[in-house]
Design an enzyme around this catalytic site. Sequence first.
Site, PDB file in Angstrom:
ATOM      1  N   LYS A  10      13.207 -11.145   9.127  1.00  0.00           N
ATOM      2  CA  LYS A  10      11.859 -11.709   9.056  1.00  0.00           C
ATOM      3  C   LYS A  10      11.871 -13.218   9.321  1.00  0.00           C
ATOM      4  O   LYS A  10      12.923 -13.863   9.251  1.00  0.00           O
ATOM      5  CB  LYS A  10      11.257 -11.404   7.677  1.00  0.00           C
ATOM      6  CG  LYS A  10      11.099  -9.903   7.403  1.00  0.00           C
ATOM      7  CD  LYS A  10      10.366  -9.661   6.085  1.00  0.00           C
ATOM      8  CE  LYS A  10      10.208  -8.178   5.816  1.00  0.00           C
ATOM      9  NZ  LYS A  10       9.379  -7.910   4.605  1.00  0.00           N
ATOM     10  N   TYR A  50       2.363  -2.517   9.795  1.00  0.00           N
ATOM     11  CA  TYR A  50       2.180  -2.366   8.345  1.00  0.00           C
ATOM     12  C   TYR A  50       0.866  -1.669   7.999  1.00  0.00           C
ATOM     13  O   TYR A  50       0.338  -1.870   6.903  1.00  0.00           O
ATOM     14  CB  TYR A  50       2.243  -3.738   7.675  1.00  0.00           C
ATOM     15  CG  TYR A  50       3.650  -4.296   7.547  1.00  0.00           C
ATOM     16  CD1 TYR A  50       4.597  -3.668   6.731  1.00  0.00           C
ATOM     17  CD2 TYR A  50       4.035  -5.443   8.222  1.00  0.00           C
ATOM     18  CE1 TYR A  50       5.882  -4.174   6.593  1.00  0.00           C
ATOM     19  CE2 TYR A  50       5.323  -5.964   8.091  1.00  0.00           C
ATOM     20  CZ  TYR A  50       6.232  -5.323   7.269  1.00  0.00           C
ATOM     21  OH  TYR A  50       7.507  -5.824   7.130  1.00  0.00           O
ATOM     22  N   PHE A  58      -2.183  -7.690  -0.533  1.00  0.00           N
ATOM     23  CA  PHE A  58      -1.286  -8.632   0.151  1.00  0.00           C
ATOM     24  C   PHE A  58      -1.228  -8.421   1.666  1.00  0.00           C
ATOM     25  O   PHE A  58      -0.441  -9.074   2.352  1.00  0.00           O
ATOM     26  CB  PHE A  58       0.128  -8.555  -0.444  1.00  0.00           C
ATOM     27  CG  PHE A  58       0.765  -7.181  -0.400  1.00  0.00           C
ATOM     28  CD1 PHE A  58       1.396  -6.709   0.746  1.00  0.00           C
ATOM     29  CD2 PHE A  58       0.737  -6.359  -1.522  1.00  0.00           C
ATOM     30  CE1 PHE A  58       1.983  -5.449   0.772  1.00  0.00           C
ATOM     31  CE2 PHE A  58       1.315  -5.091  -1.503  1.00  0.00           C
ATOM     32  CZ  PHE A  58       1.948  -4.636  -0.342  1.00  0.00           C
ATOM     33  N   ARG A  86      19.099   0.397   3.066  1.00  0.00           N
ATOM     34  CA  ARG A  86      18.335   0.032   1.874  1.00  0.00           C
ATOM     35  C   ARG A  86      19.263  -0.492   0.769  1.00  0.00           C
ATOM     36  O   ARG A  86      18.914  -1.408   0.026  1.00  0.00           O
ATOM     37  CB  ARG A  86      17.503   1.213   1.385  1.00  0.00           C
ATOM     38  CG  ARG A  86      16.350   1.520   2.338  1.00  0.00           C
ATOM     39  CD  ARG A  86      15.621   2.781   1.984  1.00  0.00           C
ATOM     40  NE  ARG A  86      14.805   2.635   0.785  1.00  0.00           N
ATOM     41  CZ  ARG A  86      13.615   2.036   0.741  1.00  0.00           C
ATOM     42  NH1 ARG A  86      13.110   1.497   1.835  1.00  0.00           N
ATOM     43  NH2 ARG A  86      12.935   1.972  -0.366  1.00  0.00           N
ATOM     44  N   THR A  92      13.011  -4.847  -3.034  1.00  0.00           N
ATOM     45  CA  THR A  92      11.967  -5.614  -2.316  1.00  0.00           C
ATOM     46  C   THR A  92      11.834  -7.029  -2.880  1.00  0.00           C
ATOM     47  O   THR A  92      11.713  -7.994  -2.129  1.00  0.00           O
ATOM     48  CB  THR A  92      10.607  -4.879  -2.442  1.00  0.00           C
ATOM     49  OG1 THR A  92      10.773  -3.550  -1.940  1.00  0.00           O
ATOM     50  CG2 THR A  92       9.521  -5.578  -1.652  1.00  0.00           C
ATOM     51  N   ARG A 103      18.730  -9.404   0.533  1.00  0.00           N
ATOM     52  CA  ARG A 103      17.541 -10.043  -0.048  1.00  0.00           C
ATOM     53  C   ARG A 103      17.908 -11.001  -1.173  1.00  0.00           C
ATOM     54  O   ARG A 103      17.261 -12.040  -1.349  1.00  0.00           O
ATOM     55  CB  ARG A 103      16.558  -8.969  -0.521  1.00  0.00           C
ATOM     56  CG  ARG A 103      15.809  -8.362   0.662  1.00  0.00           C
ATOM     57  CD  ARG A 103      14.987  -7.184   0.246  1.00  0.00           C
ATOM     58  NE  ARG A 103      14.068  -6.759   1.286  1.00  0.00           N
ATOM     59  CZ  ARG A 103      13.526  -5.540   1.332  1.00  0.00           C
ATOM     60  NH1 ARG A 103      13.828  -4.641   0.410  1.00  0.00           N
ATOM     61  NH2 ARG A 103      12.694  -5.217   2.302  1.00  0.00           N
ATOM     62  N   ASN A 113      10.990 -11.942   1.941  1.00  0.00           N
ATOM     63  CA  ASN A 113      12.184 -11.268   1.428  1.00  0.00           C
ATOM     64  C   ASN A 113      13.234 -10.971   2.501  1.00  0.00           C
ATOM     65  O   ASN A 113      14.005 -10.032   2.391  1.00  0.00           O
ATOM     66  CB  ASN A 113      11.799 -10.005   0.639  1.00  0.00           C
ATOM     67  CG  ASN A 113      11.139  -8.948   1.498  1.00  0.00           C
ATOM     68  OD1 ASN A 113      10.828  -9.201   2.657  1.00  0.00           O
ATOM     69  ND2 ASN A 113      10.934  -7.767   0.947  1.00  0.00           N
ATOM     70  N   HIS A 116      13.436  -6.332   6.557  1.00  0.00           N
ATOM     71  CA  HIS A 116      12.733  -5.058   6.370  1.00  0.00           C
ATOM     72  C   HIS A 116      13.723  -3.916   6.588  1.00  0.00           C
ATOM     73  O   HIS A 116      14.660  -4.037   7.369  1.00  0.00           O
ATOM     74  CB  HIS A 116      11.593  -4.924   7.396  1.00  0.00           C
ATOM     75  CG  HIS A 116      11.031  -3.541   7.479  1.00  0.00           C
ATOM     76  ND1 HIS A 116      10.155  -3.044   6.538  1.00  0.00           N
ATOM     77  CD2 HIS A 116      11.260  -2.528   8.356  1.00  0.00           C
ATOM     78  CE1 HIS A 116       9.858  -1.787   6.849  1.00  0.00           C
ATOM     79  NE2 HIS A 116      10.511  -1.453   7.952  1.00  0.00           N
ATOM     80  N   GLU A 127       9.201   3.708  13.517  1.00  0.00           N
ATOM     81  CA  GLU A 127       9.216   2.239  13.572  1.00  0.00           C
ATOM     82  C   GLU A 127      10.020   1.740  14.770  1.00  0.00           C
ATOM     83  O   GLU A 127       9.614   0.781  15.436  1.00  0.00           O
ATOM     84  CB  GLU A 127       9.784   1.685  12.261  1.00  0.00           C
ATOM     85  CG  GLU A 127       8.832   1.917  11.088  1.00  0.00           C
ATOM     86  CD  GLU A 127       9.370   1.448   9.747  1.00  0.00           C
ATOM     87  OE1 GLU A 127       8.641   1.589   8.749  1.00  0.00           O
ATOM     88  OE2 GLU A 127      10.509   0.936   9.683  1.00  0.00           O
TER      89      GLU A 127
HETATM   90  P1  CMP Z   1       8.944  -4.521   3.704  1.00  0.00           P
HETATM   91  O1  CMP Z   1      10.163  -3.735   3.402  1.00  0.00           O
HETATM   92  O2  CMP Z   1       8.880  -5.224   5.013  1.00  0.00           O
HETATM   93  O3  CMP Z   1       7.668  -3.539   3.606  1.00  0.00           O
HETATM   94  C1  CMP Z   1       6.413  -3.932   3.137  1.00  0.00           C
HETATM   95  C2  CMP Z   1       6.388  -5.361   2.716  1.00  0.00           C
HETATM   96  O4  CMP Z   1       5.281  -5.757   1.962  1.00  0.00           O
HETATM   97  C3  CMP Z   1       7.572  -5.612   1.805  1.00  0.00           C
HETATM   98  O5  CMP Z   1       8.743  -5.592   2.552  1.00  0.00           O
HETATM   99  C4  CMP Z   1       7.202  -6.943   1.163  1.00  0.00           C
HETATM  100  O6  CMP Z   1       7.700  -8.049   1.871  1.00  0.00           O
HETATM  101  C5  CMP Z   1       5.680  -6.921   1.252  1.00  0.00           C
HETATM  102  N1  CMP Z   1       5.099  -6.876  -0.082  1.00  0.00           N
HETATM  103  C6  CMP Z   1       5.173  -5.884  -0.972  1.00  0.00           C
HETATM  104  N2  CMP Z   1       4.527  -6.223  -2.111  1.00  0.00           N
HETATM  105  C7  CMP Z   1       4.024  -7.471  -1.916  1.00  0.00           C
HETATM  106  C8  CMP Z   1       3.275  -8.359  -2.727  1.00  0.00           C
HETATM  107  N3  CMP Z   1       2.900  -8.034  -3.966  1.00  0.00           N
HETATM  108  N4  CMP Z   1       2.950  -9.560  -2.209  1.00  0.00           N
HETATM  109  C9  CMP Z   1       3.333  -9.895  -0.939  1.00  0.00           C
HETATM  110  N5  CMP Z   1       4.057  -9.068  -0.128  1.00  0.00           N
HETATM  111  C10 CMP Z   1       4.397  -7.882  -0.612  1.00  0.00           C
END
Ligand code: CMP
Length: 141
Positions: A10, A50, A58, A86, A92, A103, A113, A116, A127
């Site tokens: 990212k 997404y 968010f 993962r 996350t 992460r 974070n 992905h 994807e």
């Molecule tokens: P990712 O694995 O890319 O898939 C969905 C993304 O949403 C996740 O990583 C986070 O970066 C983002 N995400 C999930 N929860 C929140 C939150 N509460 N606030 C901001 N971003 C979020």
Amino acid sequence: MNNRTFAIIKPDAYKKGASGKIIDRIIEEGFEIMGMKSIVLTKEKAEGFYEIHKDKSFFNELTEFMSSGKCVLLALKRDNAVNKWREVIGSTNPDEADSGTIRKLFGSNTGNNAVHGSDSKENGNIEILYFFSENELFEEN
Ligand code: CMP
């Protein structure tokens, strides 16, 4: 059995200069990189990727962030690829991620974070094909 997963380095990790270290880690963990490209996502492309989160509070923050700078998109292959990736990236929320995970090492918070990872084999394929055409993917093994 070998399967595919999809990864994104990212914009936060890219801006920190962590892409090389993350790609090294991908190779060390036994993944084959079938396809890799570095691009800046448009807001629309990030929204499509997404879409499952479109009703979340968010969503706008997430898609603004994901289109804020360069990303590295990676189509990965390995035995048990989805679960292994993962495990390597961690939770996350970087604060909750195990030590040594990507992460934990490079993420700042739940939004920023670093990486992905797909949540299932089916979504991994969907994807990958959202960003790559089959003729851009190469398999050595
Ligand atoms: P990712 O694995 O890319 O898939 C969905 C993304 O949403 C996740 O990583 C986070 O970066 C983002 N995400 C999930 N929860 C929140 C939150 N509460 N606030 C901001 N971003 C979020």
